[in-house]
Design a protein around this motif. Structure first.
Motif, PDB file in Angstrom:
ATOM      1  N   PRO A 163      -1.524  12.189 -15.840  1.00 54.43           N
ATOM      2  CA  PRO A 163      -0.933  11.063 -16.471  1.00 54.43           C
ATOM      3  C   PRO A 163       0.484  10.824 -16.255  1.00 54.43           C
ATOM      4  N   ALA A 164       1.194  11.916 -16.302  1.00 52.26           N
ATOM      5  CA  ALA A 164       2.478  11.732 -16.182  1.00 52.26           C
ATOM      6  C   ALA A 164       3.163  11.457 -14.612  1.00 52.26           C
ATOM      7  N   TRP A 165       1.942  11.548 -13.774  1.00 53.76           N
ATOM      8  CA  TRP A 165       2.465  11.108 -12.373  1.00 53.76           C
ATOM      9  C   TRP A 165       2.758   9.538 -12.383  1.00 53.76           C
ATOM     10  N   TRP A 166       1.880   8.963 -13.294  1.00 56.00           N
ATOM     11  CA  TRP A 166       1.776   7.555 -13.188  1.00 56.00           C
ATOM     12  C   TRP A 166       2.702   7.036 -14.243  1.00 56.00           C
ATOM     13  N   SER A 167       3.654   7.720 -14.829  1.00 56.55           N
ATOM     14  CA  SER A 167       4.589   7.173 -16.045  1.00 56.55           C
ATOM     15  C   SER A 167       5.574   6.250 -15.436  1.00 56.55           C
ATOM     16  N   ASN A 168       6.265   5.525 -15.917  1.00 59.26           N
ATOM     17  CA  ASN A 168       7.117   4.520 -15.460  1.00 59.26           C
ATOM     18  C   ASN A 168       8.587   5.112 -15.473  1.00 59.26           C
ATOM     19  N   ASN A 169       8.653   6.525 -15.790  1.00 58.74           N
ATOM     20  CA  ASN A 169      10.152   7.213 -15.646  1.00 58.74           C
ATOM     21  C   ASN A 169      10.663   7.211 -14.107  1.00 58.74           C
ATOM     22  N   PRO A 170      11.630   6.723 -13.978  1.00 56.88           N
ATOM     23  CA  PRO A 170      12.238   6.493 -12.462  1.00 56.88           C
ATOM     24  C   PRO A 170      12.565   7.937 -11.898  1.00 56.88           C
ATOM     25  N   SER A 171      12.851   8.943 -12.852  1.00 54.55           N
ATOM     26  CA  SER A 171      13.190  10.226 -12.290  1.00 54.55           C
ATOM     27  C   SER A 171      11.815  11.028 -11.939  1.00 54.55           C
ATOM     28  N   ASN A 172      10.547  10.479 -12.387  1.00 49.58           N
ATOM     29  CA  ASN A 172       9.332  10.928 -12.282  1.00 49.58           C
ATOM     30  C   ASN A 172       9.048  11.530 -10.892  1.00 49.58           C
ATOM     31  N   ASN A 173       8.923  10.746  -9.827  1.00 44.64           N
ATOM     32  CA  ASN A 173       8.511  11.062  -8.657  1.00 44.64           C
ATOM     33  C   ASN A 173       8.849   9.863  -7.678  1.00 44.64           C
ATOM     34  N   PRO A 174       9.029  10.177  -6.416  1.00 42.19           N
ATOM     35  CA  PRO A 174       9.608   9.088  -5.411  1.00 42.19           C
ATOM     36  C   PRO A 174       8.546   7.834  -5.412  1.00 42.19           C
ATOM     37  N   MET A 175       7.350   7.844  -5.468  1.00 42.01           N
ATOM     38  CA  MET A 175       6.444   6.890  -5.615  1.00 42.01           C
ATOM     39  C   MET A 175       6.598   5.789  -6.817  1.00 42.01           C
ATOM     40  N   THR A 176       7.211   6.342  -7.893  1.00 42.59           N
ATOM     41  CA  THR A 176       7.568   5.550  -9.195  1.00 42.59           C
ATOM     42  C   THR A 176       8.665   4.736  -9.027  1.00 42.59           C
ATOM     43  N   LYS A 177       9.672   5.025  -8.111  1.00 39.84           N
ATOM     44  CA  LYS A 177      10.959   4.370  -7.914  1.00 39.84           C
ATOM     45  C   LYS A 177      10.387   3.168  -7.156  1.00 39.84           C
ATOM     46  N   GLU A 178       9.386   3.310  -6.236  1.00 39.01           N
ATOM     47  CA  GLU A 178       9.131   2.185  -5.298  1.00 39.01           C
ATOM     48  C   GLU A 178       8.392   1.231  -6.184  1.00 39.01           C
ATOM     49  N   TRP A 179       7.388   1.525  -7.258  1.00 35.15           N
ATOM     50  CA  TRP A 179       6.900   0.281  -7.864  1.00 35.15           C
ATOM     51  C   TRP A 179       7.811  -0.378  -8.912  1.00 35.15           C
ATOM     52  N   LEU A 180       8.794   0.738  -9.319  1.00 38.37           N
ATOM     53  CA  LEU A 180       9.772   0.021 -10.307  1.00 38.37           C
ATOM     54  C   LEU A 180      10.780  -1.074  -9.491  1.00 38.37           C
ATOM     55  N   ALA A 181      10.935  -0.475  -8.311  1.00 38.46           N
ATOM     56  CA  ALA A 181      12.036  -1.401  -7.575  1.00 38.46           C
ATOM     57  C   ALA A 181      11.507  -2.524  -7.175  1.00 38.46           C
ATOM     58  N   ALA A 182      10.006  -2.788  -7.077  1.00 38.96           N
ATOM     59  CA  ALA A 182       9.537  -4.082  -6.760  1.00 38.96           C
ATOM     60  C   ALA A 182       9.232  -5.056  -8.077  1.00 38.96           C
ATOM     61  N   GLY A 183       9.503  -4.337  -8.982  1.00 35.09           N
ATOM     62  CA  GLY A 183       9.717  -4.986 -10.352  1.00 35.09           C
ATOM     63  C   GLY A 183       8.256  -5.030 -11.012  1.00 35.09           C
ATOM     64  N   PHE A 184       7.522  -3.862 -11.040  1.00 35.65           N
ATOM     65  CA  PHE A 184       6.268  -3.723 -11.682  1.00 35.65           C
ATOM     66  C   PHE A 184       6.147  -2.280 -12.572  1.00 35.65           C
ATOM     67  N   GLN A 185       5.359  -2.239 -13.232  1.00 35.44           N
ATOM     68  CA  GLN A 185       5.262  -0.859 -14.022  1.00 35.44           C
ATOM     69  C   GLN A 185       3.756  -0.892 -14.029  1.00 35.44           C
ATOM     70  N   THR A 186       3.317   0.674 -14.356  1.00 38.41           N
ATOM     71  CA  THR A 186       1.929   0.925 -14.294  1.00 38.41           C
ATOM     72  C   THR A 186       1.339   0.801 -15.971  1.00 38.41           C
ATOM     73  N   GLU A 187       0.113   0.442 -16.081  1.00 41.43           N
ATOM     74  CA  GLU A 187      -0.554   0.166 -17.189  1.00 41.43           C
ATOM     75  C   GLU A 187      -2.064   0.512 -16.983  1.00 41.43           C
ATOM     76  N   SER A 188      -2.676   0.870 -18.131  1.00 45.87           N
ATOM     77  CA  SER A 188      -4.280   0.926 -17.950  1.00 45.87           C
ATOM     78  C   SER A 188      -4.555   2.055 -17.097  1.00 45.87           C
ATOM     79  N   VAL A 189      -3.906   3.165 -16.703  1.00 39.14           N
ATOM     80  CA  VAL A 189      -4.210   4.207 -15.766  1.00 39.14           C
ATOM     81  C   VAL A 189      -5.511   4.807 -16.045  1.00 39.14           C
ATOM     82  N   ASN A 190      -6.428   4.725 -15.562  1.00 41.31           N
ATOM     83  CA  ASN A 190      -7.618   5.638 -15.704  1.00 41.31           C
ATOM     84  C   ASN A 190      -7.544   6.742 -14.747  1.00 41.31           C
ATOM     85  N   ILE A 191      -7.312   7.788 -15.045  1.00 39.12           N
ATOM     86  CA  ILE A 191      -7.381   9.215 -14.186  1.00 39.12           C
ATOM     87  C   ILE A 191      -8.806   9.369 -13.653  1.00 39.12           C
ATOM     88  N   ALA A 192      -9.650   9.374 -14.420  1.00 40.40           N
ATOM     89  CA  ALA A 192     -11.283   9.643 -14.228  1.00 40.40           C
ATOM     90  C   ALA A 192     -11.708   8.621 -13.271  1.00 40.40           C
TER      91      ALA A 192
END
Length: 136
Positions: free
Chosen positions: A41-70
């Motif tokens: 779940p941490a991979w999908w968090s909205n922390n901008p220092s988390n991973n490079p992909m997070t910065k992309e969705w945040l820069a587009a003006g979005f955040q993740t929610e309802s993450v269903n790993i399974a």
């Protein structure tokens, strides 16, 4: 252009408030498999220092929610942008990416919700005798 830039481009082209996507959809979009850490779940968090992909969705003006790993899916939710900041409780993606220091988006959210009665001194002790304990 980073390997996750197609995700940002895709999200920027959307006009909906919520964009449901599967992990497979994201992999097709970026043209390669997501890392094994997608199972956490941490991979999908909205922390901008988390991973490079997070910065992309945040820069587009979005955040993740309802993450269903399974189930391998999630929802990207558009967030309100206030003076260069992405709204929400996490750090500002724009300040992380652009290096611009700014106030937290929640700063001032309670402004105007409290009225203090005239002639009330908020610095006055509630119990005027509180200091007498130490004088003895």
């Amino acid at each position: 252009m980073g390997k996750y830039s197609p995700l940002r481009s895709y999200l920027l082209s959307q006009d909906k408030e919520r964009i449901p996507m599967s992990f497979n959809d994201i992999e097709r979009l970026i043209g390669e498999k997501l890392p094994a850490s997608k199972q956490y779940p941490a991979w999908w968090s909205n922390n901008p220092s988390n991973n490079p992909m997070t910065k992309e969705w945040l820069a587009a003006g979005f955040q993740t929610e309802s993450v269903n790993i399974a189930g391998g899916n999630l929802v990207f939710r558009r967030v309100r942008v206030i003076s260069g900041e992405v709204g929400g409780f996490g750090e500002s993606a724009q300040s992380e990416i652009g290096g611009v220091a700014s106030r937290h988006p929640i700063f001032g959210c309670m402004k105007g919700t409290l009225t203090i009665i005239p002639d009330v001194d908020l610095t006055e002790p509630a119990d005027p005798d509180w200091g007498k304990v130490y004088e003895d």
